[in-house]
Design a protein around this motif. Structure first.
Motif, PDB file in Angstrom:
ATOM      1  N   ASP A  45       0.844  -1.367   0.023  1.00 28.92           N
ATOM      2  CA  ASP A  45       0.071  -0.052  -0.005  1.00 28.92           C
ATOM      3  C   ASP A  45       0.906   1.283  -0.107  1.00 28.92           C
ATOM      4  O   ASP A  45       1.537   1.374   1.111  1.00 28.92           O
ATOM      5  CB  ASP A  45      -0.804   0.007   1.323  1.00 28.92           C
ATOM      6  N   PRO A  46       0.895   2.079  -1.214  1.00 30.36           N
ATOM      7  CA  PRO A  46       1.753   3.277  -1.163  1.00 30.36           C
ATOM      8  C   PRO A  46       1.459   4.300  -0.239  1.00 30.36           C
ATOM      9  O   PRO A  46       0.274   4.514   0.025  1.00 30.36           O
ATOM     10  CB  PRO A  46       1.786   3.495  -2.569  1.00 30.36           C
ATOM     11  N   GLY A  47       2.388   5.300   0.084  1.00 33.48           N
ATOM     12  CA  GLY A  47       2.186   6.405   0.703  1.00 33.48           C
ATOM     13  C   GLY A  47       2.531   7.515  -0.450  1.00 33.48           C
ATOM     14  O   GLY A  47       2.943   7.068  -1.273  1.00 33.48           O
ATOM     15  N   SER A  48       2.316   8.724  -0.012  1.00 32.72           N
ATOM     16  CA  SER A  48       2.753   9.911  -0.984  1.00 32.72           C
ATOM     17  C   SER A  48       2.984  11.222  -0.257  1.00 32.72           C
ATOM     18  O   SER A  48       2.546  11.362   0.853  1.00 32.72           O
ATOM     19  CB  SER A  48       1.562  10.226  -1.792  1.00 32.72           C
ATOM     20  N   PHE A  49       3.892  11.863  -0.935  1.00 30.34           N
ATOM     21  CA  PHE A  49       4.069  13.330  -0.795  1.00 30.34           C
ATOM     22  C   PHE A  49       3.657  14.278  -2.026  1.00 30.34           C
ATOM     23  O   PHE A  49       3.477  13.658  -2.942  1.00 30.34           O
ATOM     24  CB  PHE A  49       5.645  13.433  -0.838  1.00 30.34           C
ATOM     25  N   ILE A  50       3.379  15.401  -1.685  1.00 28.40           N
ATOM     26  CA  ILE A  50       2.738  16.268  -2.529  1.00 28.40           C
ATOM     27  C   ILE A  50       3.651  17.522  -2.510  1.00 28.40           C
ATOM     28  O   ILE A  50       3.597  17.991  -1.427  1.00 28.40           O
ATOM     29  CB  ILE A  50       1.228  16.678  -2.350  1.00 28.40           C
ATOM     30  N   ILE A  51       4.189  17.727  -3.580  1.00 32.52           N
ATOM     31  CA  ILE A  51       5.113  19.083  -3.711  1.00 32.52           C
ATOM     32  C   ILE A  51       4.246  20.080  -4.571  1.00 32.52           C
ATOM     33  O   ILE A  51       3.918  19.749  -5.759  1.00 32.52           O
ATOM     34  CB  ILE A  51       6.534  18.700  -4.279  1.00 32.52           C
ATOM     35  N   SER A  52       4.075  21.322  -4.263  1.00 35.33           N
ATOM     36  CA  SER A  52       3.609  22.394  -4.744  1.00 35.33           C
ATOM     37  C   SER A  52       3.943  23.542  -5.074  1.00 35.33           C
ATOM     38  O   SER A  52       5.171  23.963  -4.129  1.00 35.33           O
ATOM     39  CB  SER A  52       2.080  22.712  -4.130  1.00 35.33           C
ATOM     40  N   ARG A  53       3.879  24.265  -5.967  1.00 37.16           N
ATOM     41  CA  ARG A  53       4.467  25.529  -6.456  1.00 37.16           C
ATOM     42  C   ARG A  53       3.537  26.875  -6.285  1.00 37.16           C
ATOM     43  O   ARG A  53       2.347  26.483  -6.896  1.00 37.16           O
ATOM     44  CB  ARG A  53       5.460  25.451  -7.378  1.00 37.16           C
TER      45      ARG A  53
END
Length: 191
Positions: free
Chosen positions: A56-64
């Protein structure tokens, strides 16, 4: 003599037209460049609970925010934690190793954010839960915002072993054996 005059006049006229065109380009570009600001980038946790079961993957979100969004934006991320890249979680195609624990990720043109998936590797090793920590690294191409780091946890798939008494009453006559029950839950792909 007339040809020489015409030639000089033509060269002078051509240079003036070229200079005027160059000045027009500068007048258009300089205000745009003067008001262009560096983008501000932030890092958030998408799914902070990954697991080897599944996996089960996890995630990071990078925004600009800000800057010229029609261009791709290369970012540098320091990846640390107890989990090991390529051993405890599979390499993500958007992550390109630079130096040591520094990776490059790229927000595509016309996109305001990038999701980086962390897919655990089911290794069957009893290692406990492990962490993956992302931290944005300062760079001249962007400004790091207030949210510069995040951590997710990869849950281990190692089985839990339980010992219970099956038949606690034993006797010499008969014979009447007793029993213990050993059970496990979690991953069953390894011994």
């Amino acid at each position: 003599m007339r040809v020489d005059f015409i030639s000089r006049y033509f060269v002078s006229f051509t240079l003036k037209v070229m200079l005027l065109a160059f000045l027009q380009v500068l007048l258009i570009c300089i205000p745009a460049l003067a008001f262009a600001q560096l983008p501000t980038v932030n890092l958030a946790l998408g799914d902070g609970n990954a697991s080897e079961v599944g996996p089960d993957p996890g995630s990071f979100i990078i925004s600009r925010n800000g800057g010229i969004t029609s261009q791709e934006l290369h970012l540098r991320v320091n990846v640390t934690g107890k989990a090991t890249f390529a051993t405890d979680y599979s390499p993500n195609p958007v992550m390109v190793r630079q130096v040591s624990a520094i990776y490059r990720v790229t927000i595509p043109p016309d996109e305001l954010e990038l999701t980086v998936l962390i897919t655990p590797v089911q290794d069957g090793t009893n290692e406990g839960d492990e962490t993956v920590i992302f931290t944005l690294v300062d760079d001249a191409a962007y400004t790091v915002g207030e949210d510069a780091g995040a951590q997710l946890t990869i849950a281990d798939d190692s089985p839990l072993v339980n010992l219970t008494v099956g038949d606690a009453v034993i006797g010499e006559a008969g014979p009447d054996p007793g029993s213990f029950i050993i059970s496990r839950n979690g991953g069953i792909t390894s011994q």
